[in-house]
Design an enzyme around this catalytic site. Structure first.
Site, PDB file in Angstrom:
ATOM      1  N   SER A  26      -5.041   1.600   5.344  1.00 15.50           N
ATOM      2  CA  SER A  26      -5.311   2.720   4.449  1.00 15.50           C
ATOM      3  C   SER A  26      -4.128   3.102   3.571  1.00 15.50           C
ATOM      4  CB  SER A  26      -5.771   3.945   5.251  1.00 15.50           C
ATOM      5  OG  SER A  26      -4.698   4.479   6.009  1.00 15.50           O
ATOM      6  N   LYS A  38      -0.943   9.587   6.092  1.00 16.36           N
ATOM      7  CA  LYS A  38      -1.433   9.616   4.708  1.00 16.36           C
ATOM      8  C   LYS A  38      -0.333  10.185   3.817  1.00 16.36           C
ATOM      9  CE  LYS A  38      -5.635   8.464   6.105  1.00 16.36           C
ATOM     10  NZ  LYS A  38      -6.200   7.114   5.878  1.00 16.36           N
TER      11      LYS A  38
END
Length: 321
Positions: free
Chosen positions: A128, A183
């Site tokens: 990701s 993230k």
């Protein structure tokens, strides 16, 4: 070895075995805390009970040997067989089960304190954050950058830097706090973040991007578009699918969902106070705040800042900003 020690060893082996076999989700911080307490108690018991008892037994042995030699000397026997040195050393020797409890206490408590308040290692399990972080990267996270928190309960006791746009953060996943996610911070409290048709805007202003061409993604087995993006003071790379994907919406019922508007084009969210909006750099292959909402401040673990090892590619080692 006492029955209590045997039970503690069995419980530890059962816990680690079940964790390894995915029978339950382990909590490493809690495990280190418990190990620090238990080995600390054994360490104190060694100092104040076990070691003095062994030393007392060694002194008693020496006293008995001296008394025996004195008695034999009275009978005119000057040469006496038998050397108690080896027996004395065996009496003073620390048993193996104490070596693996009390002896490990200094190591375990140092690891616990460093991991809780200074730095913690993590392994990147998914793609990701490609191209910034790749699967298999071993990273270090600065635990005190955003403030000092009490271990296990994660209660902030000393404040430090506030998160900035562009920071790469590790946090406890809001949908399941037992899991750690990584993230990039995109939106701060009060920001309006929109991601519509592959365009990221913050407070109505487009985030600057520069095309870098195509790059083959070994994980996705296809070419992807790469861009250089500037978030705040941070320049970093992102990647997107060559063919824009429609947004499928969110299946989660998350806190402050009423602050977000979802459509086929994407999502627009107003970031609530005490929360962050985060996204993965692999924009079309990242489940992030667009899907499951905001990251509360209390979920922050720390700021990621360096790849310290990648066994498949040593060239990955180094800071990633």
């Amino acid at each position: 070895m006492s029955a209590l020690t045997a039970v503690l060893y069995a419980a530890l082996i059962a816990y680690l075995g079940g964790w390894y076999m995915d029978m339950w989700h382990g909590n490493f911080s809690l495990l280190l805390f418990i190990l620090s307490v238990v080995t600390g108690l054994y360490w104190l018991a060694e100092i104040f009970r076990f070691k003095p008892a062994r030393e007392k037994a060694a002194i008693q042995l020496e006293s008995q040997d001296a008394a025996r030699r004195a008695e034999l000397a009275k009978q005119g026997i000057d040469r006496v067989d038998g050397d108690i040195t080896q027996a004395r050393e065996r009496l003073l020797m620390q048993p193996w089960w104490l070596d693996w409890t009390a002896g490990l206490f200094p190591v375990i408590v140092v690891v616990f304190l460093m991991r809780s308040f200074l730095f913690e290692p993590f392994k990147i399990p998914t793609g990701s954050m490609i191209p910034t972080l790749e699967v298999g990267d071993l990273i270090l996270v600065n635990k005190f950058h955003y403030g000092v928190r009490l271990p296990v309960i994660n209660k902030k006791i000393i404040d430090n830097h506030a998160p900035k746009r562009g920071d790469v953060v590790v946090f406890r996943y809001p949908m399941d706090p037992r899991i750690d996610y990584i993230k990039r911070v995109v939106g701060l409290p009060g920001d309006e973040v929109s991601y519509l048709n592959h365009e990221l805007r913050i407070n109505g202003q487009p985030v600057p991007v520069t095309p870098l061409g195509e790059q083959y993604d070994d994980l996705a087995y296809r070419y992807m578009l790469r861009f250089s993006e500037r978030l705040g003071e941070v320049d970093h790379r992102i990647q997107q699918e060559k063919t824009p994907l429609s947004f499928n919406g969110s299946r989660y019922d998350f806190a402050f969902r009423d602050q977000c508007r979802h459509s086929l084009e994407g999502v627009v969210c107003k970031v609530p106070a005490g929360n962050l909006f985060v996204m993965g750099d692999n924009r079309d292959n990242s489940e992030d705040s667009r899907y499951w909402g905001f990251v509360p401040d209390e979920n922050l673990v720390g700021r990621a800042f360096v790849v310290w090892m990648n066994f498949g590619n040593l060239g990955r080692i180094g800071a990633f900003h």
